[in-house]
Scaffold this motif. Structure first.
Motif, PDB file in Angstrom:
ATOM      1  N   PHE A   1       9.159   3.891   0.344  1.00  0.00           N
ATOM      2  CA  PHE A   1      10.158   4.924   0.068  1.00  0.00           C
ATOM      3  C   PHE A   1      11.557   4.363  -0.221  1.00  0.00           C
ATOM      4  CE2 PHE A   1       8.706   9.404   1.516  1.00  0.00           C
ATOM      5  CZ  PHE A   1       7.565   9.287   0.745  1.00  0.00           C
ATOM      6  N   GLY A   2      11.730   3.048  -0.120  1.00  0.00           N
ATOM      7  CA  GLY A   2      12.988   2.452  -0.578  1.00  0.00           C
ATOM      8  C   GLY A   2      12.975   2.132  -2.063  1.00  0.00           C
TER       9      GLY A   2
ATOM     10  N   HIS B   1       0.856  -1.202   0.000  1.00  0.00           N
ATOM     11  CA  HIS B   1       0.000   0.000   0.000  1.00  0.00           C
ATOM     12  C   HIS B   1       0.883   1.239   0.000  1.00  0.00           C
ATOM     13  CE1 HIS B   1       0.874  -0.564   4.249  1.00  0.00           C
ATOM     14  NE2 HIS B   1       0.367   0.624   4.555  1.00  0.00           N
ATOM     15  N   HIS B   2       0.263   2.410  -0.081  1.00  0.00           N
ATOM     16  CA  HIS B   2       1.033   3.610  -0.436  1.00  0.00           C
ATOM     17  C   HIS B   2       1.598   4.372   0.756  1.00  0.00           C
ATOM     18  CE1 HIS B   2      -2.626   5.725   0.764  1.00  0.00           C
ATOM     19  NE2 HIS B   2      -2.040   6.885   0.577  1.00  0.00           N
ATOM     20  N   HIS B   3       1.601   3.806   1.960  1.00  0.00           N
ATOM     21  CA  HIS B   3       2.184   4.532   3.094  1.00  0.00           C
ATOM     22  C   HIS B   3       3.715   4.576   2.966  1.00  0.00           C
ATOM     23  CE1 HIS B   3      -1.575   4.290   5.858  1.00  0.00           C
ATOM     24  NE2 HIS B   3      -1.574   5.355   5.092  1.00  0.00           N
TER      25      HIS B   3
ATOM     26  N   LEU C   1      -2.176   6.594  -5.732  1.00  0.00           N
ATOM     27  CA  LEU C   1      -2.058   7.263  -4.430  1.00  0.00           C
ATOM     28  C   LEU C   1      -0.597   7.587  -4.110  1.00  0.00           C
ATOM     29  CD1 LEU C   1      -4.641   5.112  -2.429  1.00  0.00           C
ATOM     30  CD2 LEU C   1      -4.825   7.573  -2.852  1.00  0.00           C
ATOM     31  N   ALA C   2       0.300   6.685  -4.444  1.00  0.00           N
ATOM     32  CA  ALA C   2       1.726   6.935  -4.200  1.00  0.00           C
ATOM     33  C   ALA C   2       2.197   8.138  -5.019  1.00  0.00           C
ATOM     34  CB  ALA C   2       2.543   5.693  -4.539  1.00  0.00           C
TER      35      ALA C   2
ATOM     36  N   ILE D   1       1.005 -12.641   3.552  1.00  0.00           N
ATOM     37  CA  ILE D   1       1.647 -11.343   3.800  1.00  0.00           C
ATOM     38  C   ILE D   1       0.530 -10.314   3.765  1.00  0.00           C
ATOM     39  CG2 ILE D   1       3.378  -9.705   2.969  1.00  0.00           C
ATOM     40  CD1 ILE D   1       4.778 -12.197   1.661  1.00  0.00           C
ATOM     41  N   ALA D   2       0.182  -9.803   4.943  1.00  0.00           N
ATOM     42  CA  ALA D   2      -1.078  -9.068   5.092  1.00  0.00           C
ATOM     43  C   ALA D   2      -0.935  -7.557   4.966  1.00  0.00           C
ATOM     44  CB  ALA D   2      -1.709  -9.408   6.443  1.00  0.00           C
ATOM     45  N   GLY D   3       0.306  -7.054   4.862  1.00  0.00           N
ATOM     46  CA  GLY D   3       0.459  -5.599   4.864  1.00  0.00           C
ATOM     47  C   GLY D   3      -0.163  -5.016   6.134  1.00  0.00           C
ATOM     48  N   ASP D   4      -0.601  -3.769   6.051  1.00  0.00           N
ATOM     49  CA  ASP D   4      -1.100  -3.107   7.266  1.00  0.00           C
ATOM     50  C   ASP D   4      -2.583  -3.381   7.535  1.00  0.00           C
ATOM     51  OD1 ASP D   4       1.373  -2.153   7.750  1.00  0.00           O
ATOM     52  OD2 ASP D   4       0.881  -0.032   7.583  1.00  0.00           O
TER      53      ASP D   4
END
Ligand code: ZN
Length: 302
Positions: free
Chosen positions: A99-100, A92-94, A118-119, A186-189
């Motif tokens: 940012f890497g 997701h875009h957080h 969104l990114a 792998i569930a992300g946030d």
């Protein structure tokens, strides 16, 4: 703007990330982030990343908070597999999750189409905030949105197949991935464990629906976006319990006519008080969720 560095800046040791991959399944490693909030001590290394071996190299899921973190991640990947990095997937875009990316510019960086949009639209604003929070750790970091759409239910990379689950609720687009070889989700946030969930872009009803979808998957283990590996499903139940408590607390406060300062001063239940990033995340959630909940609770005509 270019500022002349002071002698003190020259004297300061360069800050470096110490990333330790831990193998959690066959050909699948986790880098576990701190459960704190962003600080100039942790450099924003608060996120979990996954590295997965395939026939063409390593797939990295989420690239961390900065260029320097991305470089450290690349070194880890090269150490695990001589072929290096074959693809990136962004959940997701957080900013702590993508940012890497700039280190992997020539590599396919897969994400949901809405995450890419969104990114692109919010990346610069996130960058301003991250520089303010993390300072020198962010030097040279520029937000690079993902460059490839995930548009089918299966993603095959180097002979390894992932089921893609396009969900939402933590943000407008949240991708979960199920590694078919090991059953690792792998569930992300969408899933947090022992770390308070973040809600600045949350839709709580959509998030609960996404949790129901993930609960329906027979996963061998869940790699949450923040917090330790979960082999029992507690990341999903704990995240749901927190969201339910958060919403009920704010609705009750609105009916009682409390203001934000009064809510923030209230005592947290023991099951949530000990989570990482508490009480900061609760305070942030009050600040961005309460105005709307308060409006909805007010009787019409008042
Ligand atoms: Zn997030």
């Amino acid at each position: 703007m270019v500022c002349a560095p002071s002698a003190a800046v020259f004297a300061a040791p360069k800050k470096a990330y110490d990333l330790s991959p831990v193998q959690v399944a066959d050909g699948l490693w986790m880098i576990e982030g701190s459960t704190e909030y962003f600080t100039s001590e942790n450099g924003g290394a608060i996120v979990n990343c996954a590295l997965i071996e395939t026939g063409t190299g390593i797939v990295i899921v989420d690239t961390g908070p900065s260029r320097r973190y991305g470089e450290a991640l690349l070194e880890v990947a090269r150490g695990l597999n001589g072929r290096g990095v074959t693809a990136i997937v962004i959940t997701h875009h957080h900013p702590d999750h993508f940012f890497g990316n700039q280190v992997f510019g020539a590599t396919p960086i897969h994400a949901l189409p809405e995450t890419r949009a969104l990114a692109a639209s919010e990346g610069d604003g996130f960058a301003d905030n991250m520089y303010r929070l993390l300072g020198d750790w962010m030097r040279g970091t520029e937000p690079v949105p993902p460059n490839a759409d995930i548009a089918s239910s299966l993603l095959e990379i180097g002979g390894r197949t992932f089921q893609t689950l396009p969900l939402s609720g933590h943000t407008g687009a949240d991708l979960a991935l199920l590694d078919q070889k090991t059953g690792t989700l792998i569930a992300g946030d969408l899933a947090f464990l022992n770390r308070a969930p973040t809600t600045p872009h949350a839709d709580l009803d959509a998030w609960r629906a996404a949790l129901s979808t993930l609960e329906g998957i027979d996963a061998a283990a869940i790699l949450p976006g923040h917090g330790p590996l979960d082999r029992s499903g507690q990341s999903l139940t704990q995240t749901r319990a927190y969201l339910d408590w958060l919403e009920a607390t704010l609705e009750d406060a609105a009916l009682e006519g409390l203001d934000m300062v009064e809510i923030m001063a209230s005592e947290l239940p023991p099951e949530f008080a000990g989570m990482g990033a508490m009480p900061q995340e609760f305070h942030r959630s009050v600040a961005h969720l309460y105005p709307q909940i308060e409006r909805e609770a007010l009787p019409l005509g008042n």
